[in-house]
Scaffold this active site. Sequence first.
Site, PDB file in Angstrom:
ATOM      1  N   THR A   1       0.827  -1.213   0.000  1.00  0.00           N
ATOM      2  CA  THR A   1       0.000   0.000   0.000  1.00  0.00           C
ATOM      3  C   THR A   1       0.861   1.263   0.000  1.00  0.00           C
ATOM      4  OG1 THR A   1      -1.496   1.277   1.417  1.00  0.00           O
ATOM      5  CG2 THR A   1      -0.091  -0.293   2.525  1.00  0.00           C
ATOM      6  N   ASP A   2       0.292   2.351  -0.520  1.00  0.00           N
ATOM      7  CA  ASP A   2       0.999   3.638  -0.464  1.00  0.00           C
ATOM      8  C   ASP A   2       1.112   4.169   0.967  1.00  0.00           C
ATOM      9  OD1 ASP A   2      -1.680   4.329  -0.090  1.00  0.00           O
ATOM     10  OD2 ASP A   2      -1.741   5.818  -1.711  1.00  0.00           O
ATOM     11  N   GLU A   3       0.322   3.585   1.893  1.00  0.00           N
ATOM     12  CA  GLU A   3       0.336   4.088   3.275  1.00  0.00           C
ATOM     13  C   GLU A   3       1.667   3.859   3.985  1.00  0.00           C
ATOM     14  OE1 GLU A   3      -2.921   3.222   5.791  1.00  0.00           O
ATOM     15  OE2 GLU A   3      -4.382   3.376   4.195  1.00  0.00           O
TER      16      GLU A   3
ATOM     17  N   TYR B   1      -2.008  -0.642  11.137  1.00  0.00           N
ATOM     18  CA  TYR B   1      -2.144  -1.307   9.828  1.00  0.00           C
ATOM     19  C   TYR B   1      -0.947  -1.001   8.932  1.00  0.00           C
ATOM     20  CZ  TYR B   1      -3.347  -1.665   4.890  1.00  0.00           C
ATOM     21  OH  TYR B   1      -3.298  -1.916   3.538  1.00  0.00           O
TER      22      TYR B   1
ATOM     23  N   LYS C   1       2.134  -3.363   7.320  1.00  0.00           N
ATOM     24  CA  LYS C   1       2.373  -3.506   5.877  1.00  0.00           C
ATOM     25  C   LYS C   1       3.814  -3.102   5.551  1.00  0.00           C
ATOM     26  CE  LYS C   1       0.005  -4.615   3.012  1.00  0.00           C
ATOM     27  NZ  LYS C   1      -0.365  -5.962   2.474  1.00  0.00           N
TER      28      LYS C   1
HETATM   29  P1  NAD Z   1      -9.797  -7.149   2.323  1.00  0.00           P
HETATM   30  O1  NAD Z   1      -9.806  -6.896   3.786  1.00  0.00           O
HETATM   31  O2  NAD Z   1     -11.011  -6.839   1.519  1.00  0.00           O
HETATM   32  O3  NAD Z   1      -9.468  -8.698   2.060  1.00  0.00           O
HETATM   33  C1  NAD Z   1      -8.478  -9.381   2.767  1.00  0.00           C
HETATM   34  C2  NAD Z   1      -8.654 -10.868   2.463  1.00  0.00           C
HETATM   35  O4  NAD Z   1      -7.593 -11.580   3.155  1.00  0.00           O
HETATM   36  C3  NAD Z   1      -9.975 -11.450   2.979  1.00  0.00           C
HETATM   37  O5  NAD Z   1     -10.542 -12.296   2.017  1.00  0.00           O
HETATM   38  C4  NAD Z   1      -9.570 -12.230   4.237  1.00  0.00           C
HETATM   39  O6  NAD Z   1     -10.426 -13.331   4.495  1.00  0.00           O
HETATM   40  C5  NAD Z   1      -8.166 -12.677   3.847  1.00  0.00           C
HETATM   41  N1  NAD Z   1      -7.335 -12.948   5.032  1.00  0.00           N
HETATM   42  C6  NAD Z   1      -7.140 -12.140   6.114  1.00  0.00           C
HETATM   43  N2  NAD Z   1      -6.328 -12.736   7.003  1.00  0.00           N
HETATM   44  C7  NAD Z   1      -5.967 -13.928   6.464  1.00  0.00           C
HETATM   45  C8  NAD Z   1      -5.129 -14.987   6.888  1.00  0.00           C
HETATM   46  N3  NAD Z   1      -4.491 -14.938   8.063  1.00  0.00           N
HETATM   47  N4  NAD Z   1      -4.977 -16.063   6.073  1.00  0.00           N
HETATM   48  C9  NAD Z   1      -5.630 -16.120   4.884  1.00  0.00           C
HETATM   49  N5  NAD Z   1      -6.454 -15.159   4.436  1.00  0.00           N
HETATM   50  C10 NAD Z   1      -6.614 -14.072   5.216  1.00  0.00           C
HETATM   51  O7  NAD Z   1      -8.522  -6.398   1.773  1.00  0.00           O
HETATM   52  P2  NAD Z   1      -8.318  -5.606   0.401  1.00  0.00           P
HETATM   53  O8  NAD Z   1      -8.809  -4.239   0.566  1.00  0.00           O
HETATM   54  O9  NAD Z   1      -8.792  -6.435  -0.712  1.00  0.00           O
HETATM   55  O10 NAD Z   1      -6.717  -5.531   0.362  1.00  0.00           O
HETATM   56  C11 NAD Z   1      -5.985  -6.602  -0.211  1.00  0.00           C
HETATM   57  C12 NAD Z   1      -4.508  -6.255  -0.177  1.00  0.00           C
HETATM   58  O11 NAD Z   1      -4.279  -5.072  -0.916  1.00  0.00           O
HETATM   59  C13 NAD Z   1      -3.958  -6.009   1.211  1.00  0.00           C
HETATM   60  O12 NAD Z   1      -2.661  -6.567   1.282  1.00  0.00           O
HETATM   61  C14 NAD Z   1      -3.918  -4.497   1.325  1.00  0.00           C
HETATM   62  O13 NAD Z   1      -2.904  -4.094   2.196  1.00  0.00           O
HETATM   63  C15 NAD Z   1      -3.607  -4.131  -0.107  1.00  0.00           C
HETATM   64  N6  NAD Z   1      -4.051  -2.803  -0.544  1.00  0.00           N
HETATM   65  C16 NAD Z   1      -5.366  -2.437  -0.373  1.00  0.00           C
HETATM   66  C17 NAD Z   1      -5.802  -1.212  -0.884  1.00  0.00           C
HETATM   67  C18 NAD Z   1      -7.243  -0.767  -0.766  1.00  0.00           C
HETATM   68  O14 NAD Z   1      -7.584   0.324  -1.196  1.00  0.00           O
HETATM   69  N7  NAD Z   1      -8.150  -1.573  -0.226  1.00  0.00           N
HETATM   70  C19 NAD Z   1      -4.890  -0.364  -1.520  1.00  0.00           C
HETATM   71  C20 NAD Z   1      -3.550  -0.765  -1.648  1.00  0.00           C
HETATM   72  C21 NAD Z   1      -3.152  -1.999  -1.167  1.00  0.00           C
HETATM   73  O1  DAU Z   2      -4.107   3.946   0.448  1.00  0.00           O
HETATM   74  C1  DAU Z   2      -4.328   2.576   0.394  1.00  0.00           C
HETATM   75  C2  DAU Z   2      -5.162   2.143   1.581  1.00  0.00           C
HETATM   76  O2  DAU Z   2      -6.492   2.589   1.315  1.00  0.00           O
HETATM   77  C3  DAU Z   2      -5.132   0.637   1.808  1.00  0.00           C
HETATM   78  O3  DAU Z   2      -3.833   0.256   2.199  1.00  0.00           O
HETATM   79  C4  DAU Z   2      -6.128   0.224   2.899  1.00  0.00           C
HETATM   80  O4  DAU Z   2      -6.181  -1.194   3.002  1.00  0.00           O
HETATM   81  C5  DAU Z   2      -7.503   0.753   2.521  1.00  0.00           C
HETATM   82  O5  DAU Z   2      -8.423   0.463   3.569  1.00  0.00           O
HETATM   83  C6  DAU Z   2      -7.449   2.257   2.292  1.00  0.00           C
HETATM   84  O6  DAU Z   2      -7.136   2.941   3.539  1.00  0.00           O
HETATM   85  P1  DAU Z   2      -7.911   4.273   3.988  1.00  0.00           P
HETATM   86  O7  DAU Z   2      -7.808   4.377   5.450  1.00  0.00           O
HETATM   87  O8  DAU Z   2      -7.492   5.426   3.144  1.00  0.00           O
HETATM   88  O9  DAU Z   2      -9.411   3.839   3.504  1.00  0.00           O
HETATM   89  P2  DAU Z   2     -10.847   4.036   4.187  1.00  0.00           P
HETATM   90  O10 DAU Z   2     -11.826   3.545   3.170  1.00  0.00           O
HETATM   91  O11 DAU Z   2     -10.922   3.463   5.529  1.00  0.00           O
HETATM   92  O12 DAU Z   2     -10.976   5.612   4.311  1.00  0.00           O
HETATM   93  C7  DAU Z   2     -10.795   6.472   3.199  1.00  0.00           C
HETATM   94  C8  DAU Z   2     -10.878   7.904   3.698  1.00  0.00           C
HETATM   95  O13 DAU Z   2     -12.218   8.169   4.125  1.00  0.00           O
HETATM   96  C9  DAU Z   2     -10.012   8.175   4.906  1.00  0.00           C
HETATM   97  O14 DAU Z   2      -9.521   9.516   4.813  1.00  0.00           O
HETATM   98  C10 DAU Z   2     -10.970   8.040   6.091  1.00  0.00           C
HETATM   99  C11 DAU Z   2     -12.269   8.551   5.519  1.00  0.00           C
HETATM  100  N1  DAU Z   2     -13.517   7.977   6.050  1.00  0.00           N
HETATM  101  C12 DAU Z   2     -13.616   6.622   6.154  1.00  0.00           C
HETATM  102  C13 DAU Z   2     -14.791   6.056   6.596  1.00  0.00           C
HETATM  103  C14 DAU Z   2     -14.931   4.553   6.737  1.00  0.00           C
HETATM  104  C15 DAU Z   2     -14.588   8.814   6.344  1.00  0.00           C
HETATM  105  O15 DAU Z   2     -14.500  10.053   6.220  1.00  0.00           O
HETATM  106  N2  DAU Z   2     -15.755   8.256   6.756  1.00  0.00           N
HETATM  107  C16 DAU Z   2     -15.906   6.910   6.905  1.00  0.00           C
HETATM  108  O16 DAU Z   2     -17.023   6.451   7.261  1.00  0.00           O
END
Ligand code: NAD
Ligand code: DAU
Length: 332
Positions: free
Chosen positions: A121-123, A148, A152
């Site tokens: 992630t970019d975080e 989190y 990562k």
């Molecule tokens: P998500 O929470 O929707 O899905 C995570 C999946 O991993 C689920 O299906 C869960 O059951 C599985 N999981 C969790 N713990 C596990 C374990 N111990 N063993 C096996 N499976 C397990 O997550 P996401 O948003 O799809 O993110 C997927 C990946 O992408 C992560 O590595 C996250 O850091 C990365 N990422 C997410 C975003 C975003 O915007 N959501 C952006 C950049 C990177």
């Molecule tokens: O940047 C990549 C990341 O993006 C991934 O690594 C994470 O897995 C993914 O969850 C996401 O992280 P954020 O914390 O940015 O996503 P989230 O959807 O939780 O929140 C997005 C923005 O919205 C953040 O600034 C918090 C805000 N927010 C979130 C929720 C749930 C609100 O204002 N209201 C809300 O109800």
Amino acid sequence: MSRLLVTGGAGFIGSNFVHHVLDHTDHHVTVLDALTYAGNRASLEGLPEDRFAFEHGDITDAELVDRLVGEADAVVHYAAESHNDNSLDNPRPFLDTNIIGTYTLLEAARKHETRFHHISTDEVYGDLELDDPERFSESTPYNPSSPYSSTKAGSDLLVRAWVRSFGVQATISNCSNNYGPFQHVEKFIPRQITNVIRGIRPKLYGAGENVRDWIHADDHSSAVLTILDRGQIGETYLIGADGEKNNKDVVEQILTTMGQPADAYDHVTDRAGHDLRYAIDSTRLRTELGWQPQYQDFEAGLGATIDWYRENEAWWAPAKDATEAFYASKGQ
Ligand code: NAD
Ligand code: DAU
């Protein structure tokens, strides 16, 4: 044809990747997923049985991981605890899955000499000021803020160490915020869409000035396939689609697209340590590997995502009440 082991393939981005791979390549996919609260088997329904297998299990289970990695040509590692708000409430599962789970997979990849792609992630880079002309690049120093993002960052560093110390054939990608179908209702965009569908006012943390750099999950998938095909071993690639928007603008766009007044939302308690702005410079991926995003129009992509949540209430409804109860207990 390659046999891909996709960890976390029942989650949001992992399931989008599995659909993308089965639609656009002839690879075989095995998903390893623990089906935590974030995993949903229904996201993988209707896939071709001769090219897809599902293994219910945990990435910290060394015996299971050893067998599955031994059977694969490449591992694409999505599995993680992924939600910042949960990591502030209970960090421990983040250490188990994101750190120990990644370590367990790396040891198996090392033993079987299996190609490994780590999804990050970019975080890991921390955050930027709103007016900072710089964006994150591959050389930005790590500076994670939350439990989190620190786990990562730790998992990325493990991958780098396993490449250098043991010659593991790994690449890493760090992507910005994804949107699209199959995203859990705890996350910002699906939470607000499903709130509007349920007649609940959207909830904006703090003033809503925080900026996220949105990319469609399908573009993330095509970028990962590009890196698997052409990425250089040991290298990191940032994935982003120039989609910076502040949270207030996104909520207003959701409301107006769904036929509501633009100001029909509530400001709620801000997230502790809330990162202000993320922004990705994906020049390296574009110039060295020739990748381009397909979803350039956020308004259109968001509209299609709203339609998907309207049409798939059976997919998200089971998680909605518990998610809102959790947020209510935090004043969010
Ligand atoms: P998500 O929470 O929707 O899905 C995570 C999946 O991993 C689920 O299906 C869960 O059951 C599985 N999981 C969790 N713990 C596990 C374990 N111990 N063993 C096996 N499976 C397990 O997550 P996401 O948003 O799809 O993110 C997927 C990946 O992408 C992560 O590595 C996250 O850091 C990365 N990422 C997410 C975003 C975003 O915007 N959501 C952006 C950049 C990177
Ligand atoms: O940047 C990549 C990341 O993006 C991934 O690594 C994470 O897995 C993914 O969850 C996401 O992280 P954020 O914390 O940015 O996503 P989230 O959807 O939780 O929140 C997005 C923005 O919205 C953040 O600034 C918090 C805000 N927010 C979130 C929720 C749930 C609100 O204002 N209201 C809300 O109800």
